[in-house]
Each structure stands twice: as structure tokens, then as C-alpha cells.
Design a protein around this motif. Structure first.
Motif, PDB file in Angstrom:
ATOM      1  N   GLU A  47      43.813  39.163  46.113  1.00 27.13           N
ATOM      2  CA  GLU A  47      43.337  38.236  45.089  1.00 27.13           C
ATOM      3  C   GLU A  47      43.905  38.573  43.714  1.00 27.13           C
ATOM      4  O   GLU A  47      44.420  37.702  43.024  1.00 27.13           O
ATOM      5  N   ARG A  48      43.846  39.854  43.350  1.00 29.30           N
ATOM      6  CA  ARG A  48      44.348  40.237  42.027  1.00 29.30           C
ATOM      7  C   ARG A  48      44.349  41.760  41.908  1.00 29.30           C
ATOM      8  O   ARG A  48      43.768  42.472  42.742  1.00 29.30           O
TER       9      ARG A  48
ATOM     10  N   GLN B 117      51.749  38.600  38.773  1.00 26.74           N
ATOM     11  CA  GLN B 117      50.776  39.176  37.861  1.00 26.74           C
ATOM     12  C   GLN B 117      51.368  40.301  37.017  1.00 26.74           C
ATOM     13  O   GLN B 117      51.041  40.435  35.834  1.00 26.74           O
TER      14      GLN B 117
END
Length: 396
Positions: free
Chosen positions: A120-121, A163
Motif C-alpha cells: 500500500e505504501r 513513492q
């Protein structure tokens, strides 16, 4: 300099394709505490060709080879066919569904912990430590894992790269689609020991189509960078042309394939990317398995030095070592794709060049051994002169 006492893992590898699986295996063998996180049900569209160097360097057992190709057939827009026999040896063919899972299982047997989940992150705790957040299914409960380092091997359009690395969302891609079908009986149109590469604009306006044997099955695929191009329709027409329309379809897969290495693979802190996430699919050929695994090994080596020293500068070595080994090949293939794949007139001339025995020998030597061939200077000179002739005659 391991901080295992304050983290859950020394390294989390996000993505369990060939690159991530190799990185996890190498680090686990070195005694690192490794988590290999991979999402379920992902199979990359891929012709499945692996050269002898890959088999040797990464200790691939013979039982994973579903076929052994001993020649390639280049097919021009005019339907002209040029056969390129391998000579001594063969090109191994693998089914990615089986091959990738075997690599992940080997990583686990070596000591890496496997978990299935969706990345997800990447968060940061108050002390700055990286925290991988993942879910077991989309929309499910979140799990948090503290780690000293991260390898992003989560493919093209990598969430880790987007990211952590500037410009990672602007990598040029070819979109690939293939269908795995039951192989037809051997005939003049289908040889279970031959890879067909089709350079025809009617199937791909800017890349190529392929029919690669996988033993009992075959991969029929096409790639194009043109957004909106109907890849499925192209495969339907290709199957009809090749007499494979009636072959049973086993599965269908599509994905973007990056064709340019990222300018930076690390975040200068604790993350490095590898494989498709780093953009290491060869231009012109679209070959990615060997380069993904090589990048995974370089990333693992860089992470190992980082963990020992605590110096983030060590992470830069992954890209530096890869480009030192393969950068010239990528440059040459990039120029080839830019020039020869532009239209059918140029593709016709490209296939014509492939008739040359010097071209065939040097091409196979470079492919099989993964390095530019520096021997036989006169052969290179003859190829250069012929290439100039084709270039002068190719103005479109």
C-alpha cells in the motif's frame, strides 16, 4: 550494521517476480532476515526465453525448461522469412507461472519469509525507520512491518518507485499482451523448437509480435507503445494468419513493459529498486528475465553493503554495476528500435540484414552470453558497411 533488534526485518523485498525472488534468495543466503512480499495471481505476459548465461548464473534446473529453442525465424512485412539457427546450444523456454513460483519457493527454502499481500505504501516511524504497509486483500486490514531497508521489485508502474524516486512515473513503456494456447501439431508453420518473431506493422505498428513454443503450450503475443492500440484484436488476427485460431486458450495476460532504465534506482536513504521497477527490459528485443535477475542480484549486493556499513551511498552501486555490465547493450538496442521499427519499409530492411551469417553469429553470441562481442573485427566491419548501405537506402 544490522538493527534487527529494533526492526522486524533487515530487508523487505516488495515483489516476487524473478528480480525480487533472486534478491531475497541472495540476501537470505547471506544470513539476512528477509521478507518477500508478493501479491497473488500475478503472471507477467512474456515469451519466456532465457539464455544459457541465466541458466548458469542463477542455477536453473533443467526440469523448469518447458522447451528448448534451437532457432529463431524473423518474418518481414512482405512475409519474407529468415531462419537464424542457434548453432551449438539452445535457448531455454519457461512458463512464467511455474518459473516465478519456483524462484519464490527457492527464496523461502533459503530462509526468506514469504507473505502474500498488496503493498500500500511506505511510512516512517518517529525514529525515521521505514515501515512497509500492506494488506492481504484490497480494502482489508493493514499490516505494518518495520525494516532497515527495502527493495522495490514490484514491476512496471512500481508503487515503491513512484513513492520514493523522482521521475519514476514517466518511464516509457511498451504495452504487451499475450495468450497462452495449447500448441498445435508440428508443421511447416509451427516448429516446437523455433521462436517466431514477426516484424509486421499490421500486428504491431512500432514493435513486434511473437509465437514462442512452451512445449505443450505456446505464447502468442504482441507489443506496442501506441496507447489505444487494440492488442487483443492483433492477436486474434495473428492466430488466424498462423492457423492457430482453433487452439484452446489457456490464459490471457497483459502489462506495461518499461524500455528505459531509471536514471536513479535508490532514494539515498534505504530503498533501491530492481527489475521492471528499475526499467531494465532491453529495448528492441523486449527481453527482461535475465536483466531483471541480474538487477536483483546487484540490488541485493548493494543492500548487503548498506546493512553492514550504514552508508546509503552503497545503494548507488546497484545501478552503477548494472549499467557498467549492460549499459552499452541497452544503448545499441535502443538505437536499433528507434530506427528499424519505425515503419514496414525499415522493418523489411532489418529482416534482410538478419540473413547475413556474420549478423546471426554475433547476435547469438551476444544474446547467449549477455555481452557485446569484441572478437572478429572484420565481421563487425562487414556488418557496418552493409548497415550503412541499408541506412542510405532507407529514407522513409
Amino acid at each position: 550494521m544490522s538493527t534487527r533488534s529494533t526492526v522486524d526485518f533487515d530487508v523487505v523485498v516488495v515483489g516476487g517476480g524473478p528480480s525480487g525472488a533472486v534478491a531475497a534468495t541472495d540476501l537470505a543466503r547471506a544470513g539476512r532476515h528477509v521478507l518477500l512480499l508478493d501479491r497473488a495471481g500475478r503472471i507477467k505476459p512474456c515469451g519466456g526465453a532465457i539464455p544459457p548465461r541465466l541458466i548458469r548464473d542463477f542455477e536453473i534446473p533443467d526440469h523448469l525448461l518447458v522447451a528448448k529453442a534451437t532457432s529463431a525465424r524473423m518474418i518481414a512485412p512482405s512475409a519474407k522469412q529468415v531462419d537464424m539457427p542457434v548453432g551449438d546450444g539452445f535457448v531455454g523456454m519457461v512458463d512464467r507461472e511455474i518459473f516465478d513460483e519456483w524462484l519464490r519457493a527457492r527464496a523461502a527454502l533459503t530462509g526468506a519469509e514469504r507473505r502474500t499481500g498488496n503493498f500500500e505504501r511506505l511510512d516512517r516511524d518517529a525514529d525515521g525507520c521505514a515501515v512497509i504497509v500492506y494488506t492481504e486483500c484490497r480494502g482489508g486490514a493493514e499490516h505494518r512491518v518495520r525494516t532497515s531497508s527495502v527493495i522495490g521489485a514490484d514491476g512496471a508502474r512500481s508503487a515503491v518507485a513512484r513513492q520514493e524516486l523522482r521521475g519514476a512515473d514517466r518511464v516509457p513503456c511498451v504495452f504487451a499482451y499475450h495468450e497462452i494456447v495449447k500448441s498445435p501439431p508440428a508443421s511447416s508453420d509451427f516448429d516446437p523448437s523455433r521462436c517466431d518473431v514477426i516484424y509486421q506493422g499490421k500486428f504491431s505498428p512500432d514493435f513486434y509480435a511473437w509465437v514462442f513454443p512452451h512445449g505443450e503450450t505456446s505464447s502468442i503475443g504482441v507489443g506496442s507503445a501506441h496507447k489505444g492500440y487494440e492488442l487483443r484484436d492483433a492477436i486474434t488476427r495473428l492466430r488466424a494468419d498462423n492457423g492457430m485460431a482453433g487452439c484452446e486458450t489457456i490464459r490471457r495476460e497483459g502489462a506495461p513493459i518499461p524500455l528505459k532504465p531509471l536514471k536513479r534506482w535508490d532514494n539515498g536513504r534505504d530503498v533501491v529498486v530492481a527489475g521492471d521497477a528499475a526499467g531494465v527490459v532491453a529495448p528492441a528485443s523486449g527481453e527482461g528475465i535475465y536483466y531483471a535477475m541480474a538487477a536483483g542480484r546487484f540490488a541485493a549486493d548493494a543492500i548487503a553493503v548498506f546493512l553492514d556499513t550504514g552508508k546509503p551511498a552503497a545503494l548507488k552501486q546497484a545501478r552503477k554495476r548494472f549499467m557498467r555490465a549492460h549499459g552499452k547493450v541497452f544503448l545499441v538496442l535502443g538505437m536499433m528500435q528507434h530506427f528499424w521499427y519505425r515503419n514496414d519499409k525499415r522493418r523489411e530492411r532489418f529482416v534482410k540484414i538478419c540473413e547475413d551469417k556474420d549478423v546471426q553469429e554475433l547476435t547469438w553470441q551476444a544474446y547467449m552470453n549477455k555481452e557485446l562481442v569484441r572478437k572478429k573485427p572484420m565481421a563487425h566491419f562487414r556488418i557496418f558497411m552493409k548497415d550503412v548501405g541499408h541506412l542510405l537506402g532507407s529514407t522513409a
